[in-house]
Design an enzyme around this catalytic site. Structure first.
Site, mmCIF file in Angstrom:
data_model
loop_
_atom_site.group_PDB
_atom_site.id
_atom_site.type_symbol
_atom_site.label_atom_id
_atom_site.label_comp_id
_atom_site.label_asym_id
_atom_site.label_seq_id
_atom_site.Cartn_x
_atom_site.Cartn_y
_atom_site.Cartn_z
ATOM 1 N N GLY A 104 -25.407 -14.809 -33.381
ATOM 2 C CA GLY A 104 -24.398 -15.736 -33.886
ATOM 3 C C GLY A 104 -24.685 -17.132 -33.372
ATOM 4 N N GLN A 116 -23.555 -25.921 -31.443
ATOM 5 C CA GLN A 116 -24.666 -25.540 -30.566
ATOM 6 C C GLN A 116 -25.986 -26.190 -30.967
ATOM 7 O OE1 GLN A 116 -23.554 -21.104 -30.818
ATOM 8 N NE2 GLN A 116 -24.503 -21.266 -28.824
ATOM 9 N N CYS A 135 -24.831 -15.728 -24.765
ATOM 10 C CA CYS A 135 -24.711 -16.918 -25.611
ATOM 11 C C CYS A 135 -26.021 -17.697 -25.541
ATOM 12 C CB CYS A 135 -23.557 -17.787 -25.103
ATOM 13 S SG CYS A 135 -23.319 -19.297 -26.057
ATOM 14 N N LEU A 136 -26.503 -18.158 -26.679
ATOM 15 C CA LEU A 136 -27.772 -18.897 -26.702
ATOM 16 C C LEU A 136 -27.669 -20.214 -25.921
ATOM 17 C CD1 LEU A 136 -28.883 -18.280 -30.400
ATOM 18 C CD2 LEU A 136 -29.733 -17.167 -28.319
ATOM 19 N N HIS A 187 -16.008 -15.081 -30.327
ATOM 20 C CA HIS A 187 -16.911 -15.852 -29.454
ATOM 21 C C HIS A 187 -17.317 -17.152 -30.151
ATOM 22 C CE1 HIS A 187 -20.598 -16.124 -26.713
ATOM 23 N NE2 HIS A 187 -20.855 -17.002 -27.664
ATOM 24 N N GLU A 188 -17.719 -17.045 -31.430
ATOM 25 C CA GLU A 188 -18.171 -18.241 -32.161
ATOM 26 C C GLU A 188 -17.018 -19.196 -32.431
ATOM 27 O OE1 GLU A 188 -21.234 -18.747 -32.202
ATOM 28 O OE2 GLU A 188 -21.837 -16.702 -31.721
ATOM 29 N N HIS A 235 -16.391 -21.490 -29.660
ATOM 30 C CA HIS A 235 -17.302 -22.655 -29.647
ATOM 31 C C HIS A 235 -16.683 -23.828 -30.412
ATOM 32 C CE1 HIS A 235 -20.955 -21.395 -27.640
ATOM 33 N NE2 HIS A 235 -21.037 -20.286 -28.349
HETATM 34 NI NI NI Z 1 -22.200 -18.587 -27.916
#
Ligand code: NI
Length: 182
Positions: A51, A56, A107-108, A149-150, A153
């Site tokens: 995701g 990001q 998370c990236l 989660h997204e 962000h």
């Molecule tokens: Ni993330």
């Protein structure tokens, strides 16, 4: 399509962007936005991740891409099967279950850090898809985890913000240390 740089928490300028509140997309889903979503998806696949929110890659707009590889007929570890991309524009959670579930998230933007986060087990969401159509959908399991989660962000919230202060600071230090070593 082009790969974009993923912002990470070890960089102060990146962190300032990651903390921004993303703005809703207005005027529908344009070709420019579709290009951004294509880039986001390629960037996410290359990372690899499941995701990614637009913020990001430095674009604080309410846009999320994900691929949980849950396409019908897909098998575990089947790369082709992972091509079940989802695009969510202006997502809203219209209902959340009282029942909670815990999942070890990553998370990236916080590379190589994983920890348990508790969230509602099921949610009902509303969003615009790649074609700009309004969709309402029930999410459970990994889909429910990922969407929440997204969506965090989009509010400038990272999964490590759900952890204790000690764990959060330790996580950021670890990412900083890994970045210095690289
Ligand atoms: Ni993330």
């Amino acid at each position: 399509m082009s790969l974009r740089r993923i912002l990470t928490v070890d960089n102060a300028a990146d962190m300032a962007v990651l903390k921004q509140i993303s703005t809703p997309v207005e005027g529908g889903v344009t070709d420019d936005l579709r290009r951004l979503m294509d880039d986001m998806l390629e960037t996410m696949y290359a990372a690899p991740g499941i995701g990614l929110a637009a913020v990001q890659v430095g674009e604080p707009k309410q846009i999320i891409v994900m691929d949980l590889g849950d396409r019908e007929g897909a098998e575990d570890g089947d790369d082709e099967g992972r091509r079940n991309p989802r695009y969510l524009i202006n997502p809203e959670i219209v209902w959340s279950s009282e029942e909670l579930a815990s999942y070890e998230e990553g998370c990236l933007s916080v590379p190589e850090i994983y920890d348990d986060v508790q969230r509602p087990a099921r949610v009902k969401i509303r969003y615009l898809n790649y074609a700009g159509e309004a969709v309402e959908e029930d999410a459970s399991g990994l889909f429910a985890v990922c969407i929440q989660h997204e969506m965090d962000h989009l509010k400038g919230v990272l999964f490590i913000d759900h952890l204790s202060r000690l764990k959060r600071e330790r996580a950021i230090k670890k990412v900083e240390k890994a970045a210095r070593a690289a």
